[in-house]
Design a protein around this motif. Structure first.
Motif, PDB file in Angstrom:
ATOM      1  N   VAL A  37       0.857  -1.187   0.000  1.00  0.00           N
ATOM      2  CA  VAL A  37       0.000   0.000   0.000  1.00  0.00           C
ATOM      3  C   VAL A  37       0.889   1.232   0.000  1.00  0.00           C
ATOM      4  CG1 VAL A  37      -1.699   1.333   1.315  1.00  0.00           C
ATOM      5  CG2 VAL A  37      -1.897  -1.154   1.197  1.00  0.00           C
ATOM      6  N   ALA A  38       0.528   2.211  -0.814  1.00  0.00           N
ATOM      7  CA  ALA A  38       1.270   3.471  -0.865  1.00  0.00           C
ATOM      8  C   ALA A  38       0.369   4.606  -0.407  1.00  0.00           C
ATOM      9  CB  ALA A  38       1.767   3.743  -2.283  1.00  0.00           C
ATOM     10  N   GLN A  39       0.888   5.415   0.494  1.00  0.00           N
ATOM     11  CA  GLN A  39       0.187   6.643   0.879  1.00  0.00           C
ATOM     12  C   GLN A  39       1.035   7.822   0.445  1.00  0.00           C
ATOM     13  OE1 GLN A  39      -0.241   8.328   5.029  1.00  0.00           O
ATOM     14  NE2 GLN A  39      -2.392   7.814   4.637  1.00  0.00           N
ATOM     15  N   ALA A  40       0.483   8.632  -0.434  1.00  0.00           N
ATOM     16  CA  ALA A  40       1.205   9.788  -0.960  1.00  0.00           C
ATOM     17  C   ALA A  40       0.662  11.060  -0.328  1.00  0.00           C
ATOM     18  CB  ALA A  40       1.076   9.859  -2.477  1.00  0.00           C
ATOM     19  N   ILE A  41       1.561  11.846   0.257  1.00  0.00           N
ATOM     20  CA  ILE A  41       1.214  13.164   0.771  1.00  0.00           C
ATOM     21  C   ILE A  41       1.632  14.166  -0.295  1.00  0.00           C
ATOM     22  CG2 ILE A  41       1.588  14.846   2.611  1.00  0.00           C
ATOM     23  CD1 ILE A  41       2.340  12.469   4.416  1.00  0.00           C
ATOM     24  N   ASN A  42       0.651  14.834  -0.872  1.00  0.00           N
ATOM     25  CA  ASN A  42       0.876  15.727  -2.001  1.00  0.00           C
ATOM     26  C   ASN A  42       0.533  17.150  -1.566  1.00  0.00           C
ATOM     27  OD1 ASN A  42       1.104  13.306  -3.769  1.00  0.00           O
ATOM     28  ND2 ASN A  42      -1.084  13.155  -3.335  1.00  0.00           N
ATOM     29  N   VAL A  43       1.482  18.063  -1.702  1.00  0.00           N
ATOM     30  CA  VAL A  43       1.300  19.427  -1.207  1.00  0.00           C
ATOM     31  C   VAL A  43       1.410  20.415  -2.370  1.00  0.00           C
ATOM     32  CG1 VAL A  43       2.154  21.196   0.369  1.00  0.00           C
ATOM     33  CG2 VAL A  43       2.223  18.777   1.037  1.00  0.00           C
ATOM     34  N   TRP A  44       0.331  21.182  -2.553  1.00  0.00           N
ATOM     35  CA  TRP A  44       0.329  22.293  -3.506  1.00  0.00           C
ATOM     36  C   TRP A  44       0.648  23.557  -2.712  1.00  0.00           C
ATOM     37  CZ3 TRP A  44       0.205  22.743  -8.687  1.00  0.00           C
ATOM     38  CH2 TRP A  44      -0.049  24.001  -9.225  1.00  0.00           C
ATOM     39  N   ALA A  45       1.683  24.274  -3.114  1.00  0.00           N
ATOM     40  CA  ALA A  45       2.316  25.250  -2.232  1.00  0.00           C
ATOM     41  C   ALA A  45       1.670  26.632  -2.207  1.00  0.00           C
ATOM     42  CB  ALA A  45       3.793  25.383  -2.587  1.00  0.00           C
ATOM     43  N   ASP A  46       0.369  26.715  -2.449  1.00  0.00           N
ATOM     44  CA  ASP A  46      -0.365  27.956  -2.201  1.00  0.00           C
ATOM     45  C   ASP A  46      -1.842  27.619  -2.054  1.00  0.00           C
ATOM     46  OD1 ASP A  46      -1.533  27.815  -4.807  1.00  0.00           O
ATOM     47  OD2 ASP A  46       0.081  29.015  -5.675  1.00  0.00           O
ATOM     48  N   ASP A  47      -2.689  28.642  -2.004  1.00  0.00           N
ATOM     49  CA  ASP A  47      -4.112  28.412  -1.739  1.00  0.00           C
ATOM     50  C   ASP A  47      -4.979  28.466  -2.992  1.00  0.00           C
ATOM     51  OD1 ASP A  47      -3.972  31.092  -2.301  1.00  0.00           O
ATOM     52  OD2 ASP A  47      -4.827  31.775  -0.398  1.00  0.00           O
ATOM     53  N   ASP A  48      -4.362  28.309  -4.167  1.00  0.00           N
ATOM     54  CA  ASP A  48      -5.116  28.281  -5.429  1.00  0.00           C
ATOM     55  C   ASP A  48      -5.730  26.891  -5.586  1.00  0.00           C
ATOM     56  OD1 ASP A  48      -6.052  28.216  -8.040  1.00  0.00           O
ATOM     57  OD2 ASP A  48      -4.374  29.382  -8.840  1.00  0.00           O
ATOM     58  N   VAL A  49      -6.951  26.749  -5.098  1.00  0.00           N
ATOM     59  CA  VAL A  49      -7.587  25.427  -5.057  1.00  0.00           C
ATOM     60  C   VAL A  49      -7.814  24.874  -6.457  1.00  0.00           C
ATOM     61  CG1 VAL A  49      -9.666  24.183  -4.351  1.00  0.00           C
ATOM     62  CG2 VAL A  49      -8.644  25.874  -2.817  1.00  0.00           C
ATOM     63  N   ASP A  50      -8.241  25.715  -7.379  1.00  0.00           N
ATOM     64  CA  ASP A  50      -8.511  25.228  -8.739  1.00  0.00           C
ATOM     65  C   ASP A  50      -7.237  24.684  -9.386  1.00  0.00           C
ATOM     66  OD1 ASP A  50     -11.176  25.913  -8.517  1.00  0.00           O
ATOM     67  OD2 ASP A  50     -10.921  27.874  -9.479  1.00  0.00           O
ATOM     68  N   ALA A  51      -6.142  25.400  -9.240  1.00  0.00           N
ATOM     69  CA  ALA A  51      -4.874  24.925  -9.808  1.00  0.00           C
ATOM     70  C   ALA A  51      -4.422  23.653  -9.119  1.00  0.00           C
ATOM     71  CB  ALA A  51      -3.803  26.004  -9.680  1.00  0.00           C
ATOM     72  N   ALA A  52      -4.644  23.571  -7.807  1.00  0.00           N
ATOM     73  CA  ALA A  52      -4.258  22.368  -7.075  1.00  0.00           C
ATOM     74  C   ALA A  52      -5.058  21.170  -7.551  1.00  0.00           C
ATOM     75  CB  ALA A  52      -4.464  22.591  -5.574  1.00  0.00           C
ATOM     76  N   GLU A 109      -5.697  15.847  -9.663  1.00  0.00           N
ATOM     77  CA  GLU A 109      -6.623  14.864 -10.231  1.00  0.00           C
ATOM     78  C   GLU A 109      -5.931  13.797 -11.067  1.00  0.00           C
ATOM     79  OE1 GLU A 109      -9.769  16.991 -12.202  1.00  0.00           O
ATOM     80  OE2 GLU A 109     -11.105  16.730 -10.454  1.00  0.00           O
ATOM     81  N   PRO A 110      -4.948  14.132 -11.915  1.00  0.00           N
ATOM     82  CA  PRO A 110      -4.290  13.075 -12.686  1.00  0.00           C
ATOM     83  C   PRO A 110      -3.597  12.036 -11.808  1.00  0.00           C
ATOM     84  CG  PRO A 110      -3.839  15.221 -13.650  1.00  0.00           C
ATOM     85  CD  PRO A 110      -4.499  15.479 -12.344  1.00  0.00           C
ATOM     86  N   MET A 111      -3.249  12.396 -10.595  1.00  0.00           N
ATOM     87  CA  MET A 111      -2.569  11.457  -9.714  1.00  0.00           C
ATOM     88  C   MET A 111      -3.496  10.338  -9.252  1.00  0.00           C
ATOM     89  SD  MET A 111      -0.115  13.947  -7.434  1.00  0.00           S
ATOM     90  CE  MET A 111       0.918  12.561  -6.934  1.00  0.00           C
ATOM     91  N   LEU A 112      -4.800  10.544  -9.380  1.00  0.00           N
ATOM     92  CA  LEU A 112      -5.741   9.484  -9.007  1.00  0.00           C
ATOM     93  C   LEU A 112      -5.715   8.332 -10.008  1.00  0.00           C
ATOM     94  CD1 LEU A 112      -8.739  11.740  -7.903  1.00  0.00           C
ATOM     95  CD2 LEU A 112      -7.090  10.540  -6.436  1.00  0.00           C
ATOM     96  N   GLY A 113      -5.042   8.528 -11.128  1.00  0.00           N
ATOM     97  CA  GLY A 113      -4.924   7.467 -12.120  1.00  0.00           C
ATOM     98  C   GLY A 113      -3.599   6.728 -12.078  1.00  0.00           C
ATOM     99  N   LEU A 114      -2.768   7.007 -11.082  1.00  0.00           N
ATOM    100  CA  LEU A 114      -1.451   6.372 -11.023  1.00  0.00           C
ATOM    101  C   LEU A 114      -1.512   4.911 -10.593  1.00  0.00           C
ATOM    102  CD1 LEU A 114       0.643   9.255  -9.391  1.00  0.00           C
ATOM    103  CD2 LEU A 114       0.418   8.680 -11.826  1.00  0.00           C
ATOM    104  N   ALA A 115      -2.533   4.551  -9.844  1.00  0.00           N
ATOM    105  CA  ALA A 115      -2.745   3.179  -9.350  1.00  0.00           C
ATOM    106  C   ALA A 115      -4.152   3.146  -8.772  1.00  0.00           C
ATOM    107  CB  ALA A 115      -1.710   2.811  -8.284  1.00  0.00           C
ATOM    108  N   PRO A 116      -4.705   1.960  -8.512  1.00  0.00           N
ATOM    109  CA  PRO A 116      -6.033   1.899  -7.891  1.00  0.00           C
ATOM    110  C   PRO A 116      -6.040   2.653  -6.557  1.00  0.00           C
ATOM    111  CG  PRO A 116      -5.396  -0.251  -8.736  1.00  0.00           C
ATOM    112  CD  PRO A 116      -4.187   0.610  -8.854  1.00  0.00           C
ATOM    113  N   VAL A 117      -7.031   3.532  -6.403  1.00  0.00           N
ATOM    114  CA  VAL A 117      -7.100   4.378  -5.216  1.00  0.00           C
ATOM    115  C   VAL A 117      -7.967   3.709  -4.147  1.00  0.00           C
ATOM    116  CG1 VAL A 117      -7.856   6.608  -4.306  1.00  0.00           C
ATOM    117  CG2 VAL A 117      -6.729   6.482  -6.541  1.00  0.00           C
TER     118      VAL A 117
END
Length: 353
Positions: A160-175, A180-188
């Motif tokens: 099992v892999a747990q990825a902590i992914n941090v977008w470095a500002d508060d631009d939610v749309d850009a984050a 979203e593409p990271m949800l396709g890297l492996a079964p979530v």
């Protein structure tokens, strides 16, 4: 606080990142730091600092602007870009070889809230996941930094892999667009995301430290993850002597800095990997890492329990080692500071290994 206009702040002995993050957060500032709130500021900020904001803002040593040191002869010195520049270069990556840091000055980042996406994956296809993850991060916007922790298969459960992914500002749309593409890297298995102050990632931890870390750790930098590298990582994870793989994305702002600019010279690699060993399996763990090690280029001096003297050249490669050895000869010719992966004074017996 020294200068609010430039966001310069001063940290003394014993400070930990959780408390620093609290103080900076009250002003809407942050500093890329250790993964946990109880990590000491001095050790990390004189060694490297591959934190959750690394791809956006570089490593911690990139934001150190001055240091106060006690040298081997007991003298005290203040160093910055204009005063004792050799020591200033050395303390940003090899501080433990040079002296005792009694104070550090850093310039904080204008970072308030960040978007944190925590995704848990079925990592049965560990090689495929790690290859897809590394390729995605290599091309991702630099505001995104990702740290997957991949646990080995245990008791009938697959990796099992747990990825902590941090977008470095508060631009939610850009984050969201980046995450979203990271949800396709492996079964979530699980996913969650939230907008939080940076300090929420590293809350203060004031538990008493009662001894040295007993888990065996190995680390290395992977220049550019290939299919062969990913397959070797999967083999490493499958070895019973390995508990967890910790993988960190680099690139971005880390690579903007010339490798010769600081004693932390590992700037061009895309991925940092560390392996955590199973207790009681030391020899097998060492063998498992040795099989993977040819896929790496260098190691992180403060993130390994392999303290054999020859490893120091992997931590401080080539011209970086030579320059450090000359500085060491000048300020610590007797090699008083000799604990850990330490550069020996040029011309000494210890430096001829």
């Amino acid at each position: 606080m020294l200068d609010p206009a430039t966001r310069r702040f001063r940290v003394g002995p014993g400070a930990t990142w959780g408390h620093v993050a609290e103080k900076l957060g009250a002003r809407g500032w942050a500093m890329t730091s250790g993964n946990y709130g109880d990590v000491g500021v001095g050790g990390l900020a004189t060694a490297g600092g591959i934190g959750y904001l690394a791809r956006a803002h570089g490593v911690t040593v990139d934001h150190v602007v001055a240091a106060e040191l006690v040298l081997a002869d007991g003298s005290k010195v203040r160093t910055d870009a204009a005063t004792e520049p050799d020591l200033f270069w050395a303390v940003r990556g090899a501080g433990s070889s040079i002296g005792v840091a009694t104070a550090l000055e850093l310039e904080a980042l204008e970072v308030g809230n960040v978007v944190v996406g925590t995704f848990t994956y079925d990592a049965t296809d560990a090689a495929g996941f790690l290859l897809r993850w590394s390729r995605y991060l290599a091309a991702a916007p630099r505001r995104l930094t990702s740290f997957p922790f991949v646990g080995a298969a245990r008791r009938g459960q697959g990796p099992v892999a747990q990825a902590i992914n941090v977008w470095a500002d508060d631009d939610v749309d850009a984050a969201v667009a980046a995450l979203e593409p990271m949800l396709g890297l492996a079964p979530v298995v699980d996913q969650r995301a939230q907008l939080v102050p940076y300090g929420a990632l590293v809350p203060p931890g004031d538990s008493r430290h009662v001894g040295q870390q007993t888990t065996r750790i190995r680390s290395g930098f992977v220049p550019h993850t290939t299919e062969e590298d990913a397959a070797a990582l999967a083999r490493l994870l499958a070895d019973p002597a390995v508990q967890v793989l910790e993988v960190r994305s680099m690139g971005g702002a880390v690579a903007d800095v010339d490798p010769a600019a600081t004693a932390f010279a590992h700037r061009r690699q895309e991925v940092f990997v560390s392996a955590w060993g199973t207790p009681g399996a030391a020899e097998r763990f060492d063998a498992a890492w040795s099989a993977f090690a040819p896929h790496t280029s260098g190691l992180y001096a403060v993130y390994t329990s392999d303290l054999r003297p020859e490893r120091v050249h992997d931590a401080y490669p080539g011209a970086t080692y030579d320059r450090l050895a000359e500085i060491k000869r000048r300020v610590d010719p007797g090699n008083l500071f000799a604990r850990g992966l330490i550069v020996a004074p040029a011309g000494s017996e210890a430096g001829r290994g």
